[in-house]
Scaffold this motif. Sequence first.
Motif, PDB file in Angstrom:
ATOM      1  N   PRO A 284     -16.335  -1.077 -34.275  1.00 56.13           N
ATOM      2  CA  PRO A 284     -16.456  -2.434 -33.519  1.00 56.13           C
ATOM      3  C   PRO A 284     -15.413  -2.195 -32.114  1.00 56.13           C
ATOM      4  O   PRO A 284     -14.887  -1.096 -32.008  1.00 56.13           O
ATOM      5  CB  PRO A 284     -14.732  -2.420 -34.816  1.00 56.13           C
TER       6      PRO A 284
ATOM      7  N   THR B  65      -7.743  -2.567 -38.219  1.00 54.36           N
ATOM      8  CA  THR B  65      -8.274  -3.599 -39.227  1.00 54.36           C
ATOM      9  C   THR B  65      -9.545  -3.393 -39.723  1.00 54.36           C
ATOM     10  O   THR B  65      -9.698  -3.617 -40.617  1.00 54.36           O
ATOM     11  CB  THR B  65      -7.413  -5.131 -39.909  1.00 54.36           C
ATOM     12  N   LEU B  66     -10.114  -3.888 -38.324  1.00 50.82           N
ATOM     13  CA  LEU B  66     -11.446  -3.322 -38.289  1.00 50.82           C
ATOM     14  C   LEU B  66     -12.225  -2.327 -38.927  1.00 50.82           C
ATOM     15  O   LEU B  66     -13.074  -2.638 -39.626  1.00 50.82           O
ATOM     16  CB  LEU B  66     -12.036  -4.283 -36.736  1.00 50.82           C
TER      17      LEU B  66
ATOM     18  N   ALA C  32     -10.687  -0.173 -41.058  1.00 45.64           N
ATOM     19  CA  ALA C  32     -10.813  -0.440 -42.616  1.00 45.64           C
ATOM     20  C   ALA C  32     -11.318  -1.159 -43.469  1.00 45.64           C
ATOM     21  O   ALA C  32     -11.613  -1.254 -44.741  1.00 45.64           O
ATOM     22  CB  ALA C  32      -9.732  -0.934 -43.161  1.00 45.64           C
ATOM     23  N   LEU C  33     -11.759  -2.542 -42.397  1.00 41.48           N
ATOM     24  CA  LEU C  33     -12.624  -3.352 -43.425  1.00 41.48           C
ATOM     25  C   LEU C  33     -14.553  -2.660 -43.740  1.00 41.48           C
ATOM     26  O   LEU C  33     -15.676  -3.085 -44.133  1.00 41.48           O
ATOM     27  CB  LEU C  33     -12.694  -4.711 -42.594  1.00 41.48           C
ATOM     28  N   ARG C  34     -14.349  -1.779 -43.013  1.00 42.54           N
ATOM     29  CA  ARG C  34     -16.068  -1.136 -42.987  1.00 42.54           C
ATOM     30  C   ARG C  34     -17.401  -2.015 -42.209  1.00 42.54           C
ATOM     31  O   ARG C  34     -17.982  -1.997 -42.866  1.00 42.54           O
ATOM     32  CB  ARG C  34     -16.115  -0.259 -43.672  1.00 42.54           C
ATOM     33  N   PRO C  35     -16.982  -2.687 -41.567  1.00 46.49           N
ATOM     34  CA  PRO C  35     -18.820  -3.697 -41.350  1.00 46.49           C
ATOM     35  C   PRO C  35     -18.985  -3.029 -40.595  1.00 46.49           C
ATOM     36  O   PRO C  35     -19.555  -1.620 -39.977  1.00 46.49           O
ATOM     37  CB  PRO C  35     -17.675  -4.522 -39.754  1.00 46.49           C
ATOM     38  N   ARG C  36     -20.514  -3.209 -40.964  1.00 42.26           N
ATOM     39  CA  ARG C  36     -21.501  -2.621 -40.586  1.00 42.26           C
ATOM     40  C   ARG C  36     -21.682  -2.533 -39.343  1.00 42.26           C
ATOM     41  O   ARG C  36     -21.516  -4.109 -38.379  1.00 42.26           O
ATOM     42  CB  ARG C  36     -22.702  -2.909 -41.720  1.00 42.26           C
TER      43      ARG C  36
END
Lengths: 250, 250, 250, 250, 250, 250
Positions: free
Chosen positions: B91, B211-212, B214-218
């Motif tokens: 991110p 935050t990003l 922590a949200l584990r976006p692929r």
Amino acid sequence: MRLLVINPNTSASVTERIVTVARAVATPGTEIVGVTAARGVPYIATRAEAIIGGAQVLEMLAEHRQGFDAAVVAAFGDPGLPGARELSSMPVVGMAEAAMLTACMLGRRFAIVTFSTVLLPWYRECVEYNGLVSRFAGISVAKRSLSSIDNVQAEMQSLLVELAQRAVVEHEADVVIFGGAPLAGLADKIRDRVPVPVIDATEAAVKQAETLVALRPRKASAGSFRSPDPKPSVGLSPPLAEMVSGPRTE
Amino acid sequence: MRLLVINPNTSASVTERIVTVARAVATPGTEIVGVTAARGVPYIATRAEAIIGGAQVLEMLAEHRQGFDAAVVAAFGDPGLPGARELSSMPVVGMAEAAMLTACMLGRRFAIVTFSTVLLPWYRECVEYNGLVSRFAGISVAKRSLSSIDNVQAEMQSLLVELAQRAVVEHEADVVIFGGAPLAGLADKIRDRVPVPVIDATEAAVKQAETLVALRPRKASAGSFRSPDPKPSVGLSPPLAEMVSGPRTE
Amino acid sequence: MRLLVINPNTSASVTERIVTVARAVATPGTEIVGVTAARGVPYIATRAEAIIGGAQVLEMLAEHRQGFDAAVVAAFGDPGLPGARELSSMPVVGMAEAAMLTACMLGRRFAIVTFSTVLLPWYRECVEYNGLVSRFAGISVAKRSLSSIDNVQAEMQSLLVELAQRAVVEHEADVVIFGGAPLAGLADKIRDRVPVPVIDATEAAVKQAETLVALRPRKASAGSFRSPDPKPSVGLSPPLAEMVSGPRTE
Amino acid sequence: MRLLVINPNTSASVTERIVTVARAVATPGTEIVGVTAARGVPYIATRAEAIIGGAQVLEMLAEHRQGFDAAVVAAFGDPGLPGARELSSMPVVGMAEAAMLTACMLGRRFAIVTFSTVLLPWYRECVEYNGLVSRFAGISVAKRSLSSIDNVQAEMQSLLVELAQRAVVEHEADVVIFGGAPLAGLADKIRDRVPVPVIDATEAAVKQAETLVALRPRKASAGSFRSPDPKPSVGLSPPLAEMVSGPRTE
Amino acid sequence: MRLLVINPNTSASVTERIVTVARAVATPGTEIVGVTAARGVPYIATRAEAIIGGAQVLEMLAEHRQGFDAAVVAAFGDPGLPGARELSSMPVVGMAEAAMLTACMLGRRFAIVTFSTVLLPWYRECVEYNGLVSRFAGISVAKRSLSSIDNVQAEMQSLLVELAQRAVVEHEADVVIFGGAPLAGLADKIRDRVPVPVIDATEAAVKQAETLVALRPRKASAGSFRSPDPKPSVGLSPPLAEMVSGPRTE
Amino acid sequence: MRLLVINPNTSASVTERIVTVARAVATPGTEIVGVTAARGVPYIATRAEAIIGGAQVLEMLAEHRQGFDAAVVAAFGDPGLPGARELSSMPVVGMAEAAMLTACMLGRRFAIVTFSTVLLPWYRECVEYNGLVSRFAGISVAKRSLSSIDNVQAEMQSLLVELAQRAVVEHEADVVIFGGAPLAGLADKIRDRVPVPVIDATEAAVKQAETLVALRPRKASAGSFRSPDPKPSVGLSPPLAEMVSGPRTE
């Protein structure tokens, strides 16, 4: 009148194609000089590549600006345009803005037709940046891959015509813009097969550059496009460093 | 967690200030590493400078990206951000977007307060690019000139507080953002003198980057932020060339 | 840090699901406390139910607010949020706003995927209220009816993944948000089957609540989110009556 | 024709004032019945109070709906209106929407004039919710405090006239709306002192309710204002519970 | 009350149809007088024809205005309306604006259903002019050609019902407006076959004209709809010349 | 190339002024022919007058179109333009649209400066119609009355320069357009006293008309600007009747 055509792509063949189309539409007496990016990618298609190309536009403008009356940023999407307009004391026009604003005088809604889905997000952001969403009928994109940028017109002509025809019916477009420098010159060939006016972005940019010159606008000394205040810089090419920092005398 | 803070300005003192503020707000365990642009201007203030800085952001991201979990573009205005987001598999957050989106959770309308009128058009285009015009109460700018970027907080503190106070009354702002990397750390000092929440853009960017993560976006493999297709390039720094053209393995 | 998770639905099973997901994503040291509406419907899906639920949110906030650092309105659509933000001296975040604003840092356009067409108008008005229409790629809704809210993830998982995949292709979404509290926890399970980042609204709300606390915003004493002037009231629950009328001491 | 006038404020004196003005403008044969909220605050002015009042509107509609042809939500700002429209099988009109939409037939831009700055954010969100920002010239608010809601017309008449006059000159308003139920009846008294049409929101709401009845619209059985699917509920007043859950027979 | 119904089309049969529908919905005591354009085309369908018809509306208003309380421009698309509103000292309402603004009180999104694709661009510009794009669900148009304007209702009834039904499902319309004067009276016949409220534009215009009269608006003496300053003219019909140039005494 | 300059005002002196300015800026070889309205008012300033003038534009276009390559609607506000564009097989450009679209290539925000407050609402609606509100910095208007339209440049030159200067500072305009045909030729005289580019609308319209001709757009046979279907008419001038009804052969 001398127009500097700045191709932020590194492919000289694209520059050539643009210059040829530009010369054909220019008013007699307008001289067209094309320059090709020394750094970057052969054909800009993404936001990242446009950012790289945008910085190149400033470098090329700085290096070549002497002796010109106006400049054209010769990539649909207009990388670097707002910065070029700030720095330059002559008018600078982008291919996309010229095509879109011209389209607004030929109809209520314009569509963009282009040859690669990769271009779509960048082009849409360009429409948004210009504040023309309410005049925009959408982008139609060929989904077929192509062997080389140089062959796009040959390989895809029928497909692009069909996309243009469908943009009229499905997106209610009054005008069709062929977007992307590799499509320079296409509009003229297929004009009769599309039932609404088609705009060649290269042609539009050249004529709009001529128009701006004819209107004799002064360089802003106030407002957001006045020349930026001189500022020290590090690591820029000498001409750009001079434009950013030095006394401007062009 | 390791955060890469990319300062597209060439002033190391600004990087230092940002890193100090970033470390103070980061969750224990988050490591902050700041890098400073090797090319460009000491402090980006115009569209042209932002274009130069945007290309630098891509270079710096390419060079330093190994071993980080997220990156922050540490100039309000977010030069190069969309391209960085395309290229990067982690991110990437911009200071301005983080501050504005965070502000939207603290009120209906946010104002930006900054220290130079030169910044105004660039910041406004940033609000527009983010599609947040309807949440935007306006920009308030100090009209006084300053001796050096490093002294802005000392010299202008009272003036900036007064601008923030007036933004609440005159522009009906519910939240005030201090824009511009040289203002990092100011919010905390003057929090009690402004009657609405104030946002430090550096702090917001760090917390949003966390935050990003922590949200584990692929990383997108489709959509407009998937990695661009590999492409040959000329004249780019080796790491950026590799990012643009090579197999990505980060 | 203590977060109050306010579920305006009357189904304790939904509260439980949300709290479980919230705890899993919260920073160590953050304590999550969930409360369930005493009045209303098991699962809010329409504007009328959202109005009823909105008033419940204020009642629940008033009753439970002591000892918390922030609150989350745990229904996508954010019933009662603007009022809760006015009344509360701590930050309050809505599930939908948190998910959408977070999505804006992961892509240009977000889609919402949900499990019932009934939700569509309410969700769309929520996008409009947040001023994010220009970032919005549309809502994709399962057209199949379901046996119970509690089974939605089990019964519809494949269908919801397929909707998310189609949102990327057909609506050009860069990010997908799973909307609706009963979908809490789904994102993590199907992350690998959707080619763009997916956002779990519960997770986003928890992390954004933590972010706001970390930024230490003061309670507004001016602007449109200052505490309303004290006012007499009739027939409200004692805690809400006290919040509306009394001296605020929290 | 019988019109139910639902006052979500708890002040019976305001209901009385509204009913008096409503009767004076109603077509002979239209019977006006006013009801006053049993719970809430004497005069709604903030988002929080509007949320409480909105739920009251649903309760009052449920309790009193039998035997009416249409209902009016009698608070400028229209609390609970979208939910009331869903639940009700007869037309429901809000004071603010009626006033604003009527104003659009008398000019291009309307201004709202009201008596308290507290009302401003709520009213502006109401304009936004109705999608009428492009027709909106702004809100002008008396900055003077008042002794009681009941005296607002007496105490502030000159000031409100002056605000209306200035809205024409400074905000380029073509029409002025007096917003806020306590101003019911004012327009008629000061019509001659304002140089553009003035709209009394109560009058507009009554006439628009009559208009809707005359047009004989069916209750939607599809679209987003069809009756919500029946649903169990807990703790609602019996009439509202019946409306939410039961077979609807009105 | 006397209403002047101005049909800018030259077909007396359309005027007759409109007047019949108008009389049926008018309040007892309202007298309806219809006038038909002496110049122009039988049925306005394009921008050019609307411009011609707009000038006719002014001529007809000037000639017939004495003795009326309000006027209706009886062509969907409202040719000449803004000018008529300036010149006239009584309220003037357009069919399209009345239908659309009324629709906004019956749902969130309205669709327009009409009988010819030719009408589409003109109608869409009318929605845009009214600033109602955010409330607009789209236009559905019969693609079949028809033998005569007078037979449109007979020939196309099933098709128009089907279009209305599809507008609800496909465009998420909450309300359907039948646009085009030749459709006057259709709504009432097919009300039961469309699952949302349908609006007859003629009916809406008559009721809104009555509403405006009931609200007793003064003629603006300031703002953009005040009577234009007197001005000499050449070649206009004597009544219009008098309206433009003379002392106004109506 | 032959350009038809259509002045919808009845003042021949205005036509003369426009033609003089047009000739001075036209490319050698472009012939300019001006025609003056036979019906209407000396100088259009209101919506009503623009409607009358719009119909005149169609009449004049019909009468004079033979032998021209393009036409210019020579009143800022562009009366009749959309209809003229439909009917005509050659390009038609409006003064206001040409000036505004050209301005978009010289800066981000344009202001309009004009000589009478009466023009303001009409001009603003023209900006809205063109979808350029986001590029619009506002209108600055001289509040002084003038003795005659012919003297406006002489009497008001200093005042108009001052308004232009203030538009830059107060409205943050990057470009200034002098609006109103009587101001034709002014820009050139005061160019040096305004710190941003100034646009003469007459000049812009001429150059844009030339540009369109150079781009060789075909007449649309589809989309919303195709020639309207032939239609019988009553009472129109014979050339316009022929254009509306007959076979088109130009």
